[in-house]
Motif scaffolding. Sequence first.
Motif, short mmCIF file in Angstrom:
data_model
loop_
_atom_site.label_atom_id
_atom_site.label_comp_id
_atom_site.label_asym_id
_atom_site.label_seq_id
_atom_site.Cartn_x
_atom_site.Cartn_y
_atom_site.Cartn_z
N VAL A 1 0.86 -1.18 0.00
CA VAL A 1 0.00 0.00 0.00
C VAL A 1 0.89 1.23 0.00
O VAL A 1 1.86 1.31 0.75
N GLY A 22 -3.44 3.78 -2.18
CA GLY A 22 -3.78 2.69 -3.09
C GLY A 22 -2.81 1.54 -2.98
O GLY A 22 -1.74 1.66 -2.39
N GLY A 23 -3.22 0.45 -3.59
CA GLY A 23 -2.37 -0.73 -3.60
C GLY A 23 -3.19 -1.99 -3.80
O GLY A 23 -4.41 -1.94 -4.00
N PRO A 24 -2.53 -3.14 -3.73
CA PRO A 24 -3.23 -4.40 -3.92
C PRO A 24 -4.17 -4.72 -2.76
O PRO A 24 -3.88 -4.42 -1.61
N ILE A 25 -5.32 -5.29 -3.11
CA ILE A 25 -6.29 -5.72 -2.11
C ILE A 25 -6.27 -7.23 -1.99
O ILE A 25 -6.33 -7.79 -0.90
N SER A 30 -6.65 -4.50 -7.32
CA SER A 30 -6.03 -3.37 -6.63
C SER A 30 -6.95 -2.16 -6.74
O SER A 30 -7.85 -2.12 -7.58
N ALA A 31 -6.73 -1.18 -5.88
CA ALA A 31 -7.59 0.00 -5.85
C ALA A 31 -6.78 1.22 -5.43
O ALA A 31 -5.72 1.11 -4.82
N ARG A 32 -7.31 2.39 -5.78
CA ARG A 32 -6.71 3.65 -5.39
C ARG A 32 -7.82 4.68 -5.23
O ARG A 32 -8.76 4.71 -6.02
N VAL A 64 -10.48 1.06 -9.52
CA VAL A 64 -10.33 -0.35 -9.17
C VAL A 64 -9.79 -1.06 -10.41
O VAL A 64 -10.33 -0.89 -11.51
N LYS A 65 -8.74 -1.84 -10.23
CA LYS A 65 -8.16 -2.60 -11.34
C LYS A 65 -8.34 -4.08 -11.08
O LYS A 65 -7.93 -4.59 -10.04
N SER A 73 -7.43 -7.35 -18.48
CA SER A 73 -7.31 -6.34 -17.43
C SER A 73 -8.49 -5.37 -17.58
O SER A 73 -8.84 -4.99 -18.69
#
Length: 105
Positions: A1, A22-25, A30-32, A64-65, A73
């Motif tokens: 994060v 943000g960062g990996p969930i 991942s989200a920011r 959100v990715k 993707s």
Amino acid sequence: VQGVANLSIGNYGSIETEGGIGGPIAPGLSARIAFQTVDRDGWGTQGNGVPLDNQHTRAVRGKVKIDPDSDFSLVLSADYFHQDDYSGTFNYIRRGDNGLPNVDE
């Protein structure tokens, strides 16, 4: 994060904030989220009480990715912006009787 935050304070009651995190969930997700605010009093008022060059804005953006594998993707993004001010207004300047600009207070 990863995250960042900034605060700027200046003349005319200026306060600006911005930040994001943000960062990996989870694996493949991942989200920011990021935000910004600007508040400034301006430098006076017109004869009718309308502020001169004040500024009040709010902005938020979220992303959100989804990346389940190397072949696909998907990025979802949403943002919000609100402005309630008289920044950059020029309606206090009008042409005077002699044709030159007349600035009212």
